[in-house]
Design a protein around this motif. Structure first.
Motif, PDB file in Angstrom:
ATOM      1  N   ASN A 232      30.666  34.563  39.066  1.00 46.18           N
ATOM      2  CA  ASN A 232      31.190  35.110  40.323  1.00 46.18           C
ATOM      3  C   ASN A 232      32.624  34.653  40.566  1.00 46.18           C
ATOM      4  O   ASN A 232      33.458  35.418  41.064  1.00 46.18           O
ATOM      5  CB  ASN A 232      30.297  34.699  41.493  1.00 46.18           C
ATOM      6  N   ASN A 233      32.910  33.401  40.225  1.00 48.95           N
ATOM      7  CA  ASN A 233      34.293  32.914  40.350  1.00 48.95           C
ATOM      8  C   ASN A 233      35.229  33.687  39.437  1.00 48.95           C
ATOM      9  O   ASN A 233      36.337  34.065  39.832  1.00 48.95           O
ATOM     10  CB  ASN A 233      34.353  31.420  40.018  1.00 48.95           C
ATOM     11  N   THR A 234      34.773  33.927  38.202  1.00 51.82           N
ATOM     12  CA  THR A 234      35.581  34.694  37.250  1.00 51.82           C
ATOM     13  C   THR A 234      35.749  36.129  37.718  1.00 51.82           C
ATOM     14  O   THR A 234      36.825  36.720  37.572  1.00 51.82           O
ATOM     15  CB  THR A 234      34.930  34.663  35.862  1.00 51.82           C
ATOM     16  N   LYS A 235      34.707  36.701  38.269  1.00 48.96           N
ATOM     17  CA  LYS A 235      34.763  38.088  38.754  1.00 48.96           C
ATOM     18  C   LYS A 235      35.844  38.267  39.814  1.00 48.96           C
ATOM     19  O   LYS A 235      36.533  39.293  39.850  1.00 48.96           O
ATOM     20  CB  LYS A 235      33.401  38.479  39.326  1.00 48.96           C
ATOM     21  N   ARG A 236      36.034  37.270  40.661  1.00 46.63           N
ATOM     22  CA  ARG A 236      37.067  37.359  41.697  1.00 46.63           C
ATOM     23  C   ARG A 236      38.445  36.955  41.187  1.00 46.63           C
ATOM     24  O   ARG A 236      39.462  37.471  41.639  1.00 46.63           O
ATOM     25  CB  ARG A 236      36.680  36.483  42.892  1.00 46.63           C
TER      26      ARG A 236
ATOM     27  N   THR B 157      29.666  45.135  28.495  1.00 46.53           N
ATOM     28  CA  THR B 157      28.265  44.904  28.818  1.00 46.53           C
ATOM     29  C   THR B 157      27.483  46.200  28.741  1.00 46.53           C
ATOM     30  O   THR B 157      28.039  47.289  28.935  1.00 46.53           O
ATOM     31  CB  THR B 157      28.118  44.298  30.230  1.00 46.53           C
ATOM     32  N   ASN B 158      26.194  46.070  28.442  1.00 48.90           N
ATOM     33  CA  ASN B 158      25.263  47.195  28.501  1.00 48.90           C
ATOM     34  C   ASN B 158      24.274  47.041  29.650  1.00 48.90           C
ATOM     35  O   ASN B 158      23.318  47.806  29.760  1.00 48.90           O
ATOM     36  CB  ASN B 158      24.501  47.320  27.166  1.00 48.90           C
ATOM     37  N   ASN B 159      24.510  46.044  30.484  1.00 47.43           N
ATOM     38  CA  ASN B 159      23.676  45.774  31.644  1.00 47.43           C
ATOM     39  C   ASN B 159      24.188  46.606  32.819  1.00 47.43           C
ATOM     40  O   ASN B 159      25.288  46.368  33.318  1.00 47.43           O
ATOM     41  CB  ASN B 159      23.703  44.282  31.971  1.00 47.43           C
TER      42      ASN B 159
ATOM     43  N   ALA C 203      27.275  45.795  35.310  1.00 49.64           N
ATOM     44  CA  ALA C 203      28.407  46.722  35.265  1.00 49.64           C
ATOM     45  C   ALA C 203      28.773  47.206  36.664  1.00 49.64           C
ATOM     46  O   ALA C 203      29.954  47.264  37.028  1.00 49.64           O
ATOM     47  CB  ALA C 203      28.079  47.901  34.363  1.00 49.64           C
ATOM     48  N   LYS C 204      27.780  47.556  37.459  1.00 48.37           N
ATOM     49  CA  LYS C 204      28.034  48.023  38.821  1.00 48.37           C
ATOM     50  C   LYS C 204      28.655  46.933  39.669  1.00 48.37           C
ATOM     51  O   LYS C 204      29.587  47.175  40.450  1.00 48.37           O
ATOM     52  CB  LYS C 204      26.728  48.505  39.450  1.00 48.37           C
ATOM     53  N   GLU C 205      28.171  45.712  39.517  1.00 48.10           N
ATOM     54  CA  GLU C 205      28.682  44.583  40.296  1.00 48.10           C
ATOM     55  C   GLU C 205      30.144  44.300  39.976  1.00 48.10           C
ATOM     56  O   GLU C 205      30.965  44.118  40.871  1.00 48.10           O
ATOM     57  CB  GLU C 205      27.818  43.351  40.020  1.00 48.10           C
ATOM     58  N   PHE C 206      30.495  44.276  38.700  1.00 43.84           N
ATOM     59  CA  PHE C 206      31.873  43.954  38.310  1.00 43.84           C
ATOM     60  C   PHE C 206      32.802  45.139  38.548  1.00 43.84           C
ATOM     61  O   PHE C 206      33.980  44.941  38.853  1.00 43.84           O
ATOM     62  CB  PHE C 206      31.913  43.517  36.840  1.00 43.84           C
ATOM     63  N   ARG C 207      32.297  46.357  38.403  1.00 49.40           N
ATOM     64  CA  ARG C 207      33.148  47.518  38.675  1.00 49.40           C
ATOM     65  C   ARG C 207      33.577  47.540  40.140  1.00 49.40           C
ATOM     66  O   ARG C 207      34.721  47.874  40.455  1.00 49.40           O
ATOM     67  CB  ARG C 207      32.416  48.801  38.307  1.00 49.40           C
TER      68      ARG C 207
ATOM     69  N   ASP D  93      37.197  46.952  34.814  1.00 45.19           N
ATOM     70  CA  ASP D  93      36.818  48.087  33.989  1.00 45.19           C
ATOM     71  C   ASP D  93      35.616  47.684  33.145  1.00 45.19           C
ATOM     72  O   ASP D  93      35.501  46.518  32.732  1.00 45.19           O
ATOM     73  CB  ASP D  93      37.970  48.511  33.073  1.00 45.19           C
ATOM     74  N   ILE D  94      34.742  48.634  32.863  1.00 44.92           N
ATOM     75  CA  ILE D  94      33.521  48.351  32.106  1.00 44.92           C
ATOM     76  C   ILE D  94      33.520  49.168  30.817  1.00 44.92           C
ATOM     77  O   ILE D  94      33.782  50.371  30.837  1.00 44.92           O
ATOM     78  CB  ILE D  94      32.265  48.679  32.927  1.00 44.92           C
TER      79      ILE D  94
END
Length: 422
Positions: free
Chosen positions: A127-131, A146-148, A152-156, A161-162
């Motif tokens: 989560n820290n990296t995502k922000r 990722t294929n998850n 993918a939805k969370e990081f997009r 980009d996914i």
């Protein structure tokens, strides 16, 4: 004389009339310009978002689409043109008003990408990296392989980009070189790099990459950039929330890690990844071999430790069961793959202190310097990569063979048998 006076008076009256006419014409033109400008302002003020999108090259769609669909179309257009809008949080907002108030377009110059398996223990880390990554700069694009679908939805939604993972090993671990090749095809960035998912950066990354980008003639056709990381145990969400708090935490609790552990690798888009074996991420040996390969291919290798703050969020023991659920035998996967193509590989020569150049910060300015002193182990490589044998190759070859035979332990032999008969 009388006639001459009358003629003169008539000529003067004509001159005055011509001047008056000219003044009236000029005033009329100015008045028209003002009126047209005002009408144009009113026109843009009343124009809806769809019309503005049409002017920018986005296909106009039905008015029934809501604000989220409009922003999605805008994001898609910008991605197709390697551009992104500038926002304070680094992501495109779903609020139509915010989209309309930001006119600037920022083109992607650098791409950083990663991949990981989500675990409960490392949820705060990811989560820290995502922000952190999307907030670095609009010219730095963050990409997750990722294929998850949930991940993918969370990081997009966080501005990433996914891309799907298409090439994996027998144990479903991503193969590094295919990730680089995919990024090079999707983006026209000048510098791209893989980074472990537990690494956070400050603004020093953008500054250093900009410096390298300006001196491409000095750097050469191909290059490899990396550096040591700063370990911080149990980094909190508040400490990772801003650049200033990250810098403060690194000064107070950070420790510089070893020279044989690299967590990020930046190259240009034309690096010859097809020449490398199918090394996988999250397991030993691939990092040192990448530097060794770049050195022996006469590519420019640069240590960015002094100018890039790469903060590692230390929460577990490292690359084994905690990250990619590796078994003991699978932990030697990369060494086995490398041994199939190269022999007598001296992984010690792939350490950070063996790189040819290093960047330094002097009076808040970044400079690059060539190293002149190296450890003895930095000179011994492998016969298959280098055409010219290094110094003391013959005398050291026997010792290197003995060390490698110890590395190929029983766990690696079991893995070899498993791969051959799958």
């Amino acid at each position: 004389m009388c006639c001459n006076v009358d003629t003169l008076q008539r000529n003067l009256r004509k001159v005055h009339v011509n001047k008056l006419t000219s003044i009236v014409v000029v005033l009329f033109i100015l008045l028209n310009i003002v009126i047209l400008k005002e009408l144009d302002n009113i026109k843009w003020k009343d124009m809806d978002y769809n019309n503005r999108s049409n002017i920018n090259g986005i296909n106009e769609r039905s008015d029934s689409y809501n604000n989220t669909n409009r922003v999605h179309r805008l994001r898609q257009y910008l991605r197709n043109n390697d551009a992104n809008l500038i926002f304070e949080n680094g992501a495109i907002s779903a609020d139509e008003q915010e989209v309309n108030t930001v006119p600037l377009v920022c083109y992607v110059k650098f791409v950083i990408f990663t991949s990981f398996e989500p675990t409960t223990k490392r949820e705060i880390v990811h989560n820290n990296t995502k922000r952190n990554w999307p907030s670095l700069d609009c010219q730095i694009r963050a990409v997750l392989f990722t294929n998850n679908s949930v991940l993918a939805k969370e990081f997009r939604s966080g501005g990433w980009d996914i891309l799907p993972i298409k090439y994996v090993s027998k144990s479903d671990t991503p193969i590094l070189k295919h990730m680089y090749i995919t990024i090079a095809r999707h983006y026209k960035a000048s510098i791209i790099g893989y980074v472990n998912a537990d690494i956070l950066f400050t603004s020093s990354l953008k500054q250093t990459l900009e410096f390298i980008n300006k001196y491409d003639k000095i750097i050469g056709t191909h290059f490899m950039l990396t550096g040591k990381r700063i370990n911080i145990e149990d980094l909190t969400t508040d400490e990772a929330s801003s650049v200033s708090s990250l810098i403060r935490a690194s000064k107070d609790r950070g420790t510089l890690f070893r020279t044989d552990a690299e967590d990020y690798f930046f190259t240009n888009r034309f690096f010859p990844w097809n020449s490398l074996p199918d090394l996988v991420i999250g397991r030993p040996a691939y990092d040192n071999f990448l530097l060794l390969f770049a050195k022996m291919s006469n590519f420019t290798t640069v240590d960015l430790t002094q100018t890039v703050d790469a903060i590692h969020q230390t929460v577990d023991t490292g690359y084994l069961q905690e990250k990619w659920n590796s078994t003991k035998s699978e932990s030697v996967y990369n060494r086995f793959i490398i041994s199939q193509k190269y022999r007598n590989v001296n992984y010690h020569a792939g350490q950070i202190n063996c790189l040819a150049f290093e960047t330094r910060r002097e009076s808040n300015e970044i400079s690059i310097h060539k190293r002149t002193k190296f450890e003895r182990y930095c000179k011994f490589y492998t016969a298959e990569i280098s055409e010219a044998k290094p110094l003391h190759y013959i005398s050291m070859k026997r010792n290197a063979t003995r060390r490698q035979s110890k590395t190929l332990n029983s766990a690696e032999k079991r893995l070899k048998h498993k791969l051959l008969f799958l």
